[in-house]
Enzyme design. Sequence first.
Site, short mmCIF file in Angstrom:
data_model
loop_
_atom_site.label_atom_id
_atom_site.label_comp_id
_atom_site.label_asym_id
_atom_site.label_seq_id
_atom_site.Cartn_x
_atom_site.Cartn_y
_atom_site.Cartn_z
N HIS A 344 0.84 -1.21 0.00
CA HIS A 344 0.00 0.00 0.00
C HIS A 344 0.87 1.25 0.00
CE1 HIS A 344 -3.19 2.81 1.10
NE2 HIS A 344 -2.43 3.22 2.11
N HIS A 349 1.04 5.18 -2.15
CA HIS A 349 1.42 6.53 -1.71
C HIS A 349 2.67 7.09 -2.39
CE1 HIS A 349 -1.45 7.41 1.49
NE2 HIS A 349 -1.33 6.17 1.92
N GLU A 389 -6.00 9.41 0.27
CA GLU A 389 -6.27 7.98 0.27
C GLU A 389 -7.23 7.55 -0.85
OE1 GLU A 389 -4.98 5.54 1.74
OE2 GLU A 389 -3.87 6.38 3.43
N SER A 408 -3.72 1.06 -4.80
CA SER A 408 -3.16 -0.20 -4.29
C SER A 408 -4.25 -1.25 -4.12
CB SER A 408 -2.45 0.03 -2.96
OG SER A 408 -3.33 0.58 -1.99
#
Length: 516
Positions: A344, A349, A389, A408
Amino acid sequence: TSFLTPPPASTSFLTPPAVANDNNRCSTFSTSPDYTNYETWHRDNYEDAESQPAAAAADFHNGSLHAHTSHGIFQRDEKSVKKNMAFHPEGPRTSVLMELTDGVGALHDVLRFFWKHNVNITRIESRPLVISNQDNQPKFDFFVDFHGRVGDDNVNALLQELKGMTDKLLVLDEKEVHWFPRHISELDLIANRTLDAGTDLEADHPGFHDVEYRKRRAKLAELALNHRVHHDIPQTKYTKEEVETWGLVWDTMEDLWEKYACKEYKKSMNLMKKHCNYHRDAIPQLSSISSFLQLQTNFRLRPVAGLISSRDFLNGLAFRTFFCTQYIRHPSMPLYTPEPDICHELLGHVPMFADRDFCDFSQEIGLASLGASEEDILKLARCYWYSVEFGLCQEDGKNKAYGAGLLSSFGELEYSCKERDESEKYEVGENGMPNHPEIKPWDPAVAAMQDFPITTYQPTYFLAESLQDAKLKMRKFCEDLPRPFFALYNAQTETVHIDRPVRRAVGVPSYENENV
């Protein structure tokens, strides 16, 4: 050059400071309001101060401040938090607002009284006023911080003399706020404040009954707990099984990124492949990624052992620092994780942190979180959730993802971005979720009030016109928050400067590791 050096006869000390433009926000970054409301703010504050000094002082945070001159800053790369704190004493300080009429030597005439009464200035900033006197001479406001408090003999004597030398003088009160880091080294005090289950596994975790997996997690957690700012991030030797899990996630996501990821992500991913050894057959090292990001956008990675609070996580973003986990999901469920893991972090990110607009956007949220109330932390956390997010942006009339939770997740990435026929909007999929999520225009004020689920696909997403649009709207939202102060990050000293003295009294972290 000293503040107390007399000016040449043909010059004035009251020249307005240059305003930082967007191109250098990476090195000098502010979330202060623009000049547009300054005249009204100035007039209202002085009028209020004459009747209610304490109330006016409490409302001081509505002012407009960009850094002009600062002193008493941290030195870089100290070996411990304790040594850094010596350069940033938390002793008493006083802040005053002075109005002066422009003239040759006017500031010098005032500042000489600080020398006379042995009062040390820690910060001085100037702002031009639209208001002028009958002689049409320009006026300026000066915000001055200095050591000492009202009641000290030398401070009282100084203030008495300043009253006769200034057009107006206002003493600003000191607010008590939630603790926040002032120098990047103080991130060491919060990085290890993991939540109750931050480094342990819940009973429903896929790896709960796997003894070897739990030992591996504990070892990686120990490495993160021992890390310190400005120390090299240790190399992590990932196992064959861990690399296989990484490769499976990579293979599942690669075609989806090409189809649904925003252009900034795809451009940054190419950079990560070129400079950071991004490919399916090896898990990249945090140390090389962090070094590259510092050169690219002045962002960095900081290992953490597990989940930390929203306040601590967002505080890190203020220093252009991303708290990053190093463990990987359990191999029994390679396409699912109940918590953020390295897939993730590094696939969702990190590529976006190679984009300057996205980094500035993230730092906006971080700076606004410093000293914020619990209510405002919740608002900022929701904005973060619906943007960093799970944010969407528009490209050529299509929805593209820039949020890490989407980039992700193979299922939710397609669910959020897929184009649908009108007939599909009312269908329910196999997972029980509607086939058509609600898409709202990106509005931080709306996102800040909207709760979100953490175990299912999001029923609602927010769509920005572009990353630049997302950043500008977030900046405006942060400026309008009722904040106790305005913060500015100095990248050269890695220090946050604030526009008034405050006392960091709530939620003070433990200093047990200060001499590590």
